[in-house]
Motif scaffolding. Structure first.
Motif, PDB file in Angstrom:
ATOM      1  N   GLY A  92       0.792  -1.223   0.000  1.00 37.17           N
ATOM      2  CA  GLY A  92       0.000   0.000   0.000  1.00 37.17           C
ATOM      3  C   GLY A  92       0.825   1.274   0.000  1.00 37.17           C
ATOM      4  N   VAL A  93       2.093   1.192  -0.386  1.00 37.90           N
ATOM      5  CA  VAL A  93       2.956   2.375  -0.471  1.00 37.90           C
ATOM      6  C   VAL A  93       3.629   2.368  -1.839  1.00 37.90           C
ATOM      7  CG1 VAL A  93       3.371   2.604   2.009  1.00 37.90           C
ATOM      8  CG2 VAL A  93       4.816   1.086   0.660  1.00 37.90           C
ATOM      9  N   PRO A  94       4.107   3.541  -2.307  1.00 32.39           N
ATOM     10  CA  PRO A  94       4.724   3.591  -3.640  1.00 32.39           C
ATOM     11  C   PRO A  94       5.959   2.705  -3.738  1.00 32.39           C
ATOM     12  CG  PRO A  94       4.218   5.807  -2.838  1.00 32.39           C
ATOM     13  CD  PRO A  94       4.004   4.873  -1.683  1.00 32.39           C
ATOM     14  N   LEU A  95       6.125   2.097  -4.899  1.00 30.69           N
ATOM     15  CA  LEU A  95       7.322   1.318  -5.196  1.00 30.69           C
ATOM     16  C   LEU A  95       8.307   2.215  -5.939  1.00 30.69           C
ATOM     17  CD1 LEU A  95       5.741  -2.058  -6.397  1.00 30.69           C
ATOM     18  CD2 LEU A  95       6.412  -1.370  -4.092  1.00 30.69           C
ATOM     19  N   VAL A  96       9.562   2.180  -5.507  1.00 32.33           N
ATOM     20  CA  VAL A  96      10.579   3.075  -6.072  1.00 32.33           C
ATOM     21  C   VAL A  96      11.594   2.230  -6.828  1.00 32.33           C
ATOM     22  CG1 VAL A  96      12.313   4.836  -5.583  1.00 32.33           C
ATOM     23  CG2 VAL A  96      10.235   4.689  -4.169  1.00 32.33           C
ATOM     24  N   THR A  97      11.853   2.590  -8.051  1.00 25.88           N
ATOM     25  CA  THR A  97      12.761   1.825  -8.891  1.00 25.88           C
ATOM     26  C   THR A  97      14.210   2.258  -8.689  1.00 25.88           C
ATOM     27  OG1 THR A  97      13.161   1.073 -11.157  1.00 25.88           O
ATOM     28  CG2 THR A  97      12.629   3.399 -10.851  1.00 25.88           C
ATOM     29  N   ALA A  98      15.116   1.460  -9.232  1.00 31.25           N
ATOM     30  CA  ALA A  98      16.534   1.813  -9.209  1.00 31.25           C
ATOM     31  C   ALA A  98      16.769   2.988 -10.153  1.00 31.25           C
ATOM     32  CB  ALA A  98      17.373   0.610  -9.630  1.00 31.25           C
ATOM     33  N   SER A  99      17.930   3.626  -9.996  1.00 29.97           N
ATOM     34  CA  SER A  99      18.246   4.792 -10.818  1.00 29.97           C
ATOM     35  C   SER A  99      19.690   4.708 -11.293  1.00 29.97           C
ATOM     36  CB  SER A  99      18.024   6.086 -10.029  1.00 29.97           C
ATOM     37  OG  SER A  99      18.883   6.130  -8.896  1.00 29.97           O
ATOM     38  N   GLY A 100      20.015   5.556 -12.256  1.00 27.87           N
ATOM     39  CA  GLY A 100      21.369   5.602 -12.780  1.00 27.87           C
ATOM     40  C   GLY A 100      21.572   4.627 -13.914  1.00 27.87           C
ATOM     41  N   PRO A 101      22.677   4.763 -14.642  1.00 27.93           N
ATOM     42  CA  PRO A 101      22.938   3.898 -15.805  1.00 27.93           C
ATOM     43  C   PRO A 101      23.059   2.432 -15.410  1.00 27.93           C
ATOM     44  CG  PRO A 101      24.889   5.178 -15.228  1.00 27.93           C
ATOM     45  CD  PRO A 101      23.765   5.732 -14.411  1.00 27.93           C
ATOM     46  N   THR A 102      22.454   1.562 -16.186  1.00 27.99           N
ATOM     47  CA  THR A 102      22.480   0.132 -15.879  1.00 27.99           C
ATOM     48  C   THR A 102      23.820  -0.505 -16.198  1.00 27.99           C
ATOM     49  OG1 THR A 102      21.559  -0.349 -18.068  1.00 27.99           O
ATOM     50  CG2 THR A 102      19.998  -0.100 -16.251  1.00 27.99           C
ATOM     51  N   CYS A 112      16.180   0.275   1.605  1.00 26.94           N
ATOM     52  CA  CYS A 112      14.840   0.632   1.142  1.00 26.94           C
ATOM     53  C   CYS A 112      14.772   2.135   0.921  1.00 26.94           C
ATOM     54  CB  CYS A 112      13.787   0.187   2.158  1.00 26.94           C
ATOM     55  SG  CYS A 112      13.944   0.997   3.771  1.00 26.94           S
ATOM     56  N   PRO A 113      13.706   2.624   0.274  1.00 28.60           N
ATOM     57  CA  PRO A 113      13.544   4.074   0.115  1.00 28.60           C
ATOM     58  C   PRO A 113      13.383   4.757   1.471  1.00 28.60           C
ATOM     59  CG  PRO A 113      12.096   2.866  -1.376  1.00 28.60           C
ATOM     60  CD  PRO A 113      12.648   1.867  -0.417  1.00 28.60           C
ATOM     61  N   GLU A 114      13.663   6.062   1.485  1.00 32.73           N
ATOM     62  CA  GLU A 114      13.449   6.841   2.696  1.00 32.73           C
ATOM     63  C   GLU A 114      11.950   7.059   2.923  1.00 32.73           C
ATOM     64  OE1 GLU A 114      16.216   7.915   4.769  1.00 32.73           O
ATOM     65  OE2 GLU A 114      16.861   6.298   3.451  1.00 32.73           O
ATOM     66  N   ARG A 115      11.609   7.512   4.120  1.00 29.32           N
ATOM     67  CA  ARG A 115      10.215   7.783   4.437  1.00 29.32           C
ATOM     68  C   ARG A 115       9.651   8.843   3.491  1.00 29.32           C
ATOM     69  NH1 ARG A 115       8.125   6.179   9.010  1.00 29.32           N
ATOM     70  NH2 ARG A 115      10.207   6.056   9.962  1.00 29.32           N
ATOM     71  N   ASP A 116       8.434   8.609   3.018  1.00 27.76           N
ATOM     72  CA  ASP A 116       7.716   9.524   2.123  1.00 27.76           C
ATOM     73  C   ASP A 116       8.331   9.602   0.721  1.00 27.76           C
ATOM     74  OD1 ASP A 116       5.953  10.174   4.219  1.00 27.76           O
ATOM     75  OD2 ASP A 116       7.270  11.793   4.915  1.00 27.76           O
ATOM     76  N   ALA A 117       9.297   8.726   0.404  1.00 33.17           N
ATOM     77  CA  ALA A 117       9.863   8.723  -0.946  1.00 33.17           C
ATOM     78  C   ALA A 117       8.852   8.134  -1.924  1.00 33.17           C
ATOM     79  CB  ALA A 117      11.149   7.922  -0.979  1.00 33.17           C
ATOM     80  N   THR A 118       8.721   8.760  -3.077  1.00 32.62           N
ATOM     81  CA  THR A 118       7.770   8.275  -4.078  1.00 32.62           C
ATOM     82  C   THR A 118       8.404   8.011  -5.436  1.00 32.62           C
ATOM     83  OG1 THR A 118       7.183  10.555  -4.652  1.00 32.62           O
ATOM     84  CG2 THR A 118       5.823   9.459  -2.970  1.00 32.62           C
TER      85      THR A 118
END
Length: 250
Positions: A92-102, A112-118
């Protein structure tokens, strides 16, 4: 009849016997033997031995669990990690993907993501400290691949025990597909997922992980920026970890 010292000579044995019989009756025992006649003096009848069971056919190999099969490419995995099939999709919370060049030669894994990260990993004060740590070794978010073991922040802020093994399997698969030259695991959850050890046990040396593509990733363990904010005295240790990470990476 001899008197027994300490015995109650006024006890009525009839009442005692009636009490015992009443107890057995309450327990469901209402007859001494079965209703069918039995020859108590006769010998026991031989017991027929059961014939041995036929040998069981060799078990067929188990078919793979479709739910456990992970995407075969990194692009597919990144999309799957924030889709409906992800283990965290029901939180029930947003899922956050990886970032930066693969294809970055440096990958960084956190818990995990920080609190309130979307929409991004490592924001807020921890994220600002993380950016300064990268800058100290001549790197930035633009040239590292940043991922997390959990795609969403657990309600308690800690890795769920019932999902820890599955999420670690996904993180290792992610690492295998990315196959960077170096990996920095930050915090106990990320260190356990990759190295099966907490940060304090894993720090101070390079850990070599071999992938199926005949490529090796060297892993360095260090503290999460959150921990460094809570315990600034650890920053000197974290700097040594960054120096170890940097050596031989250029």
């Amino acid at each position: 009849m001899k008197r027994v010292m300490g015995a109650d000579q006024n006890a009525d044995w009839r009442l005692a016997a009636a009490s015992v019989l009443e107890w057995w009756q309450d327990a469901g025992v209402d007859v001494l033997v079965g209703d069918d006649p039995f020859d108590w003096l006769g010998g026991e009848e031989p017991v027929a031995l059961a014939s041995p069971a036929p040998p069981r056919a060799a078990a067929r190999p188990m078919e793979p669990n479709v739910a456990a099969v992970l995407p075969a490419t990194l692009e597919e995995l990144l999309a799957w990690r924030i889709g409906a099939a992800a283990p965290e999709a029901g939180w029930g919370v947003p899922l956050v993907t990886a970032s930066g060049p693969t294809d970055a030669n440096l990958m960084i894994l956190i818990d995990c993501p920080e609190r309130d990260a979307t929409d991004s990993l490592l924001g807020g004060m921890a994220g600002r400290l993380f950016d300064r740590m990268l800058a100290a070794i001549g790197r930035s978010r633009d040239d590292v691949h940043l991922a997390s073991v959990c795609a969403a922040r657990p309600a308690a802020g800690r890795m769920p025990r019932d999902l820890e093994q599955r999420l670690a399997e996904i993180a290792r698969h992610h690492l295998s597909l990315a196959a960077p030259k170096r990996l920095l695991v930050m915090g106990d959850a990320a260190s356990r997922a990759i190295l099966s050890a907490n940060v304090m046990e894993a720090r101070g040396r390079l850990h070599a992980l071999n992938h199926r593509v005949a490529q090796t990733t060297e892993v360095v363990a260090s503290f999460h920026p959150r921990m460094l904010l809570e315990r600034p005295a650890l920053k000197a240790e974290a700097w040594r970890d960054l120096q170890l990470l940097k050596r031989g990476l250029e």
